[in-house]
Design a protein around this motif. Structure first.
Motif, PDB file in Angstrom:
ATOM      1  N   THR A   1      -2.729  -3.344  -3.423  1.00 21.31           N
ATOM      2  CA  THR A   1      -2.164  -1.982  -3.474  1.00 21.31           C
ATOM      3  C   THR A   1      -3.054  -0.967  -2.753  1.00 21.31           C
ATOM      4  O   THR A   1      -2.556  -0.051  -2.090  1.00 21.31           O
ATOM      5  N   ARG A   2      -4.344  -1.159  -2.897  1.00 24.49           N
ATOM      6  CA  ARG A   2      -5.322  -0.238  -2.298  1.00 24.49           C
ATOM      7  C   ARG A   2      -5.080   0.017  -0.808  1.00 24.49           C
ATOM      8  O   ARG A   2      -5.271   1.135  -0.324  1.00 24.49           O
TER       9      ARG A   2
ATOM     10  N   THR B   1      -5.649   9.804  -6.721  1.00 20.42           N
ATOM     11  CA  THR B   1      -6.314   8.915  -5.762  1.00 20.42           C
ATOM     12  C   THR B   1      -5.602   7.576  -5.664  1.00 20.42           C
ATOM     13  O   THR B   1      -4.862   7.170  -6.563  1.00 20.42           O
ATOM     14  N   GLN B   2      -5.864   6.907  -4.551  1.00 19.81           N
ATOM     15  CA  GLN B   2      -5.265   5.598  -4.298  1.00 19.81           C
ATOM     16  C   GLN B   2      -5.811   4.572  -5.307  1.00 19.81           C
ATOM     17  O   GLN B   2      -7.015   4.569  -5.580  1.00 19.81           O
TER      18      GLN B   2
ATOM     19  N   VAL C   1      -3.464   6.528   2.566  1.00 20.18           N
ATOM     20  CA  VAL C   1      -3.230   6.635   1.127  1.00 20.18           C
ATOM     21  C   VAL C   1      -1.842   7.237   0.936  1.00 20.18           C
ATOM     22  O   VAL C   1      -1.325   7.927   1.817  1.00 20.18           O
TER      23      VAL C   1
ATOM     24  N   THR D   1       2.556   4.118  -3.903  1.00 18.85           N
ATOM     25  CA  THR D   1       2.278   2.711  -4.174  1.00 18.85           C
ATOM     26  C   THR D   1       3.231   2.119  -5.209  1.00 18.85           C
ATOM     27  O   THR D   1       3.242   0.906  -5.415  1.00 18.85           O
TER      28      THR D   1
ATOM     29  N   ALA E   1      -0.407   1.589   1.205  1.00 18.57           N
ATOM     30  CA  ALA E   1       0.337   2.814   0.907  1.00 18.57           C
ATOM     31  C   ALA E   1       1.643   2.837   1.704  1.00 18.57           C
ATOM     32  O   ALA E   1       1.677   2.447   2.870  1.00 18.57           O
TER      33      ALA E   1
END
Lengths: 378, 78
Positions: A241-242, A234-235, A223, A226, A245
């Motif tokens: 994108t998730r 949080t991510q 994470v 982004t 990182a």
């Protein structure tokens, strides 16, 4: 030098790949970081690369193509992001250490249970065994599309049918097949496929990724930054994108994108046919030489262009060194990061010499390799 | 001095979706361009599609047809 170690990495890349990387290094900013011309160019070219990969590998959504450094990072992400404490996983003797080591670590640290579908002496799997190994806590099946040692291709559709029937996540390692044979993850029935950019896809090292079916939930391995939702602790949950990182290897991905253009304009079937022809020509040239032992199943309808062999009782490291030093032929000796495959083939102690062919090899390369093997065996 | 005018702002869950929107709009000759996400919507970075307010329905429709997920549609004086 005759380069026959393409299963490790394709050394010869299309010129357009090299040109694309050079141009990218002169013009690309950081993707998804603002809207300056360089940043936007990076964002746009990465999106184009996602579209091309989704088309080449049959991924229904371009935004479900996730970039990583290589297959190993993609497989670590897939495995650690879907398999949790006390889950059970079915995998096979064909797997590379990029699958085995993450699983062994989960076994040790998270009490994850592992079952292995065994390979026979030809390197083939008993497909019926997958269903027999399913338990109430089975979460996933992880399977190689093709062994990096024998070149045998696995019939994945039968395994995916079993996975679907039992609601299991089906993760496939396409490191040895992407770019070498046509792949469609929907037709395969895979939930996640993990690929590397620098082997059959003929892109730069440091590129790779995964294609994820819609609805598959993967906890991020990393994470961090982004370029979006910067004040969130949080991510972001949305793909890609998730799972992306940090700054991506945009320069390399542009090269991969150019490599896919080369593959599409040449034709994946044309590439596959040439590589298969070279492999068969080499196989036929060496199979009857006295003292040669060849591994894998050459009666299979589809294989990737790999021939692994040993000569007499010689150490594979010595044979590969002679090939390199005396004949200027590059091969790979040793264990090939596939310890269970070597156990199944009975080659634990001396490994095997692997000859692997690419689009950029010629009939003359094959003839010289056959002649070299003959002389070493004589 | 920067003069303000009423603009249509479309936001997306990912920059990948924003870039996809740009590609679709360019290929369909729909007006607009990508801009940094205005602070009135979110101060956490990212990009948005900026166009004319009267194009709202058309843009929403094409995004839906192309499977591009939209987070929000706004009209702002920026």
């Amino acid at each position: 030098m005759i380069y026959l170690d393409n299963a490790a990495t394709t050394l010869h890349k299309p010129d357009q790949v090299i040109e694309a990387v050079v141009e990218a290094m002169r013009s690309l900013g950081n993707s998804d970081r603002g809207l300056s011309s360089g940043s936007l160019k990076a964002s746009r070219t990465l999106y184009e690369a996602r579209l091309k990969i989704s088309e080449l590998l049959g991924c229904p959504r371009a935004d479900h193509v996730i970039f990583s450094q290589n297959s190993t990072e993609a497989l670590n992400t897939a495995i650690n992001g879907t398999i949790f404490s006390k889950d059970h996983v079915i995998t096979t003797d064909l797997e590379h250490n990029s699958v085995l080591r993450p699983l062994y670590r989960l076994k040790k640290e998270k009490e994850v249970e592992l079952s292995f579908v065994p390979a026979d002496s030809k390197g083939n799997l008993s497909l019926e065994s997958f269903e027999e190994l399913i338990k109430p806590n089975t979460k996933a099946i992880i399977c190689n599309h093709a062994s990096n040692l024998t070149g045998n291709i696995v019939d994945l559709s039968k395994i995916s049918t079993i996975a679907r029937r039992h609601g299991l996540i089906f993760i496939v390692d396409v490191s040895q097949t992407a770019g070498c044979i046509p792949i469609n993850m929907e037709e395969i029935g895979a939930d996640i496929i993990c690929f590397t950019g620098h082997k059959g896809l003929m892109g730069p090292q440091g590129t790779g990724g995964m294609c994820v079916r819609e609805g598959i939930d993967i906890k991020p391995l990393k994470v961090g930054g982004t370029g979006v939702k910067s004040y969130s602790n949080t991510q972001p949950v949305e793909y890609p994108t998730r799972l992306e990182a940090g700054t991506l290897n945009s320069h390399g991905i542009v090269g991969l994108s150019a490599a896919i253009d080369f593959i599409q304009s040449t034709g994946i079937n044309i590439i596959s046919q040439k590589e298969t022809r070279l492999m068969n020509s080499f196989y036929k040239g060496v199979k009857d030489i006295k003292g040669i032992e060849i591994y894998g199943d050459f009666s299979l309808p589809k294989r990737v262009a790999i021939v692994a062999l040993n000569i007499h009782d010689y150490d594979s490291a010595v044979v590969s060194d002679v090939l390199s030093d005396k004949y200027k032929i590059a091969t790979r000796p040793g264990a090939h990061c596939a310890p269970r495959m070597h156990k199944a083939l009975g080659t634990e102690n001396r490994g095997a010499v692997r000859f692997s062919f690419s689009w950029f090899n010629s009939d003359e390369d094959v003839n010289r390799a056959v002649q070299a093997v003959k002389e070493i065996a004589s | 001095m920067i003069e303000k005018s009423l603009k249509l702002i479309i936001t997306f869950p990912t920059t990948t979706a924003a870039i996809a929107m740009e590609k679709i709009c360019l290929s369909n000759k729909l007006p607009g361009r990508l801009i940094p996400l205005p602070r009135e919507i979110d101060s956490g970075c990212g990009m948005a599609w900026c166009s004319s307010p009267e194009k709202s329905k058309e843009l929403e429709q094409i995004a839906k047809e192309e499977g591009i997920e939209i987070s929000g549609i706004y009209q702002l004086f920026i």
